[in-house]
Scaffold this motif. Structure first.
Motif, mmCIF file in Angstrom:
data_model
loop_
_atom_site.group_PDB
_atom_site.id
_atom_site.type_symbol
_atom_site.label_atom_id
_atom_site.label_comp_id
_atom_site.label_asym_id
_atom_site.label_seq_id
_atom_site.Cartn_x
_atom_site.Cartn_y
_atom_site.Cartn_z
ATOM 1 N N GLY A 353 0.836 -1.190 0.000
ATOM 2 C CA GLY A 353 0.000 0.000 0.000
ATOM 3 C C GLY A 353 0.873 1.242 0.000
ATOM 4 O O GLY A 353 0.428 2.339 0.353
ATOM 5 N N ALA A 354 2.128 1.087 -0.357
ATOM 6 C CA ALA A 354 3.062 2.213 -0.448
ATOM 7 C C ALA A 354 4.129 1.832 -1.462
ATOM 8 O O ALA A 354 4.399 0.649 -1.662
ATOM 9 C CB ALA A 354 3.705 2.474 0.913
ATOM 10 N N LYS A 355 4.704 2.836 -2.101
ATOM 11 C CA LYS A 355 5.681 2.557 -3.162
ATOM 12 C C LYS A 355 7.022 3.164 -2.790
ATOM 13 O O LYS A 355 7.089 4.256 -2.236
ATOM 14 C CB LYS A 355 5.175 3.162 -4.480
ATOM 15 C CG LYS A 355 5.915 2.700 -5.704
ATOM 16 C CD LYS A 355 5.593 1.269 -6.036
ATOM 17 C CE LYS A 355 6.614 0.699 -7.007
ATOM 18 N NZ LYS A 355 6.740 -0.754 -6.884
ATOM 19 N N SER A 356 8.083 2.436 -3.093
ATOM 20 C CA SER A 356 9.419 2.973 -2.837
ATOM 21 C C SER A 356 10.403 2.371 -3.836
ATOM 22 O O SER A 356 10.028 1.535 -4.664
ATOM 23 C CB SER A 356 9.839 2.641 -1.405
ATOM 24 O OG SER A 356 11.070 3.285 -1.113
ATOM 25 N N GLU A 357 11.661 2.772 -3.750
ATOM 26 C CA GLU A 357 12.695 2.254 -4.642
ATOM 27 C C GLU A 357 13.122 0.867 -4.155
ATOM 28 O O GLU A 357 13.632 0.737 -3.035
ATOM 29 C CB GLU A 357 13.893 3.222 -4.634
ATOM 30 C CG GLU A 357 15.006 2.898 -5.594
ATOM 31 C CD GLU A 357 14.636 3.151 -7.057
ATOM 32 O OE1 GLU A 357 13.577 3.765 -7.332
ATOM 33 O OE2 GLU A 357 15.407 2.724 -7.928
ATOM 34 N N GLY A 358 12.928 -0.139 -4.979
ATOM 35 C CA GLY A 358 13.187 -1.519 -4.547
ATOM 36 C C GLY A 358 14.642 -1.906 -4.689
ATOM 37 O O GLY A 358 15.010 -2.700 -5.542
ATOM 38 N N GLN A 359 15.464 -1.334 -3.819
ATOM 39 C CA GLN A 359 16.897 -1.604 -3.936
ATOM 40 C C GLN A 359 17.451 -2.298 -2.701
ATOM 41 O O GLN A 359 16.837 -2.321 -1.643
ATOM 42 C CB GLN A 359 17.652 -0.306 -4.178
ATOM 43 C CG GLN A 359 17.486 0.681 -3.048
ATOM 44 C CD GLN A 359 18.044 2.051 -3.398
ATOM 45 O OE1 GLN A 359 18.243 2.366 -4.565
ATOM 46 N NE2 GLN A 359 18.296 2.860 -2.393
ATOM 47 N N LEU A 360 18.641 -2.854 -2.884
ATOM 48 C CA LEU A 360 19.344 -3.503 -1.768
ATOM 49 C C LEU A 360 20.693 -2.823 -1.633
ATOM 50 O O LEU A 360 21.419 -2.665 -2.631
ATOM 51 C CB LEU A 360 19.540 -4.993 -2.077
ATOM 52 C CG LEU A 360 20.450 -5.784 -1.128
ATOM 53 C CD1 LEU A 360 19.807 -5.943 0.248
ATOM 54 C CD2 LEU A 360 20.745 -7.178 -1.707
#
Ligand code: CTP
Length: 447
Positions: A353-360
């Motif tokens: 229900g929230a979006k962010s940068e999918g990084q590691l």
């Protein structure tokens, strides 16, 4: 002296290989055989090779036909070899006709008639076959069925869902479609469980009790004791229980974990993983809520895996902060899981229900590893240092989002009775511990 060169994998040496090598040898005075390395085979999509490079080299050596054996490790090596060894004739089987004409600029190219009726693929497929049943529902299943076609020796036996109307049309053509779990298990040697996480424990346990190997989409259970019990049960019955986290089987991911542990970035001080995917959810539709994976079950295993693989399980403190949308189904909009280790910290952010940068990002005392979004389909990462001239980029071919390699690893574990430990039992237990904290809900910090 006429020098001849030929290349191949030479897995499970067979008559076709021997006939080819004999005719290749007869073309000249000196035969060089290039045997493909595991990495190179994998990068060109050959993922099922069952013998190791050393065994395959031994296969070729045992024919007594090769004067010299070399290893083929990269694309474009053939031209280098032809120049390096002063080759006069390049030859391969007729299945490659035309493909190597570009080498005519450097030497003579001869395609030899392929022997009919035998191949390594056929031999691998005729060895132990695993009848794999599918239990549950997910968009992954269609990809899973597609990817199974690339894996020798695995055939889908059928699909089970307690509500038949939820099986997608494209999967209704599988050999067996049922709403009876036992009926599916009867037709299978192994099962891939992707039912709702609240059912994993029961579904995995039942399959193990029926003597079936299990690959379960992570999390395996929603309690640590449940997880332990399932592994003990699998061990006592000599069965394979496999945690399904497809990224764990990607070469790039595996390499970055090893590089972090080998000290490439100094001592690791922090692991930060973010995974999000937005979706619309009607919170009044209780039936759908019950069938939907919350953000924590859908995403946290992915993010937790590198934390436990790099930093281990001896953390001092865990804190879970969540924005809960529906208490009964534990449906969260987003959740942050934080760990404090004696010398490091970690955080896993997940959300639907929230979006962010999918990084590691794995930070160390000398540099950091950066994996760009979507890091859970890792094929590329960078190691960055204070001096950018020292930065390094790594790329590894990733086919089928890792699912293909996951199925290969599962079928190999079944065949050999050995788990090649991409996801260790310890990591699985730690993942379920987090699941337990979240679903019990007592210590959650709600915002
Ligand atoms: N070859 C052949 N006759 C066969 C099988 C292979 O002449 N029946 C030749 C290939 O054309 C190649 C060499 O043997 O020049 C090595 O082939 P390799 O790819 O190792 O064997 P395959 O059996 O074709 O393997 P796979 O089924 O995995 O593709």
């Amino acid at each position: 002296m006429i020098k001849v060169i030929t290349y191949g994998t030479y897995d499970l040496l067979h008559e076709g290989h021997i006939r080819l090598l004999k005719r290749a040898k007869a073309l000249g005075d000196y035969l060089i055989v290039g045997v493909t390395s595991d990495d190179y085979d994998r990068s060109r999509g050959k993922i099922n090779v069952s013998q190791s490079l050393m065994e395959r080299i031994e296969n070729v050596r045992s024919t007594g036909l090769a004067d010299e054996i070399i290893v083929e490790e990269y694309e474009g090596q053939k031209i280098d070899d032809i120049r390096r060894y002063g080759v006069d004739i390049f030859t391969v089987g007729s299945d490659w006709t035309g493909k190597f004409d570009y080498l005519k600029e450097f030497c003579q190219v001869i395609y030899l008639e392929r022997t009919q009726g035998v191949s390594s693929t056929m031999l691998r497929s005729s060895r132990a076959r695993v009848r794999l049943g599918l239990a549950g529902e997910s968009t992954i299943l269609e990809k899973f069925v597609r990817e199974c076609r690339y894996v020798n020796g695995v055939e889908i036996s059928g699909i089970y869902n307690d509500d038949l109307s939820r099986i997608p049309e494209s999967l209704k053509s599988l050999p067996f479609v049922t709403d009876n779990y036992d009926a599916l298990l009867e037709k299978s040697d192994a099962v891939y469980v992707i039912t709702h996480p609240s059912r994993h424990y029961d579904d995995v346990k039942h399959a193990l009790e029926q003597g079936k190997h299990v690959m379960c989409e992570s999390p395996i259970a929603l309690s640590e004791n449940g997880c332990k019990e399932l592994f003990d049960l699998a061990d006592s019955k000599g069965l394979t229980l496999f945690e399904g986290i497809k990224n764990a089987y990607s070469m790039a991911y595996w390499r970055l974990i090893l590089l972090a542990k080998a000290g490439k970035i100094g001592d690791v001080v922090s692991v930060e993983a973010t995974c999000t995917s937005l979706r619309d959810l009607d919170l009044n539709d209780k039936e759908t809520l019950k069938r939907t994976w919350n953000s924590v079950t859908a995403w946290a295993p992915n993010g937790l895996l590198p934390v436990f693989q790099i930093l281990g399980r001896d953390y001092r403190e865990m804190r879970i902060v969540t924005h809960m949308l529906d208490e009964e189904s534990r449906m969260d909009a987003f959740t942050k899981i934080e760990f404090v280790y004696p010398n490091a910290v970690a955080s896993v952010k997940v959300g639907t229900g929230a979006k962010s940068e999918g990084q590691l990002i794995v930070s160390g005392t000398k540099g950091y590893i950066f994996v760009p979004a979507p890091w859970w389909k890792t094929d590329y990462f960078e190691i960055r240092y204070e001096d950018p001239n020292e930065n390094k980029r790594y790329f590894y071919q990733l086919d089928g989002e890792g699912i293909r390699y996951e199925i290969v690893a599962f079928s190999k574990a079944i065949e050999t009775g050995r788990n090649f430990v991409y996801v260790s039992r310890e990591s699985s237990e730690e993942i379920t511990k987090v699941m337990e904290e979240f679903h019990e809900g007592n210590k959650l910090i709600r915002i």
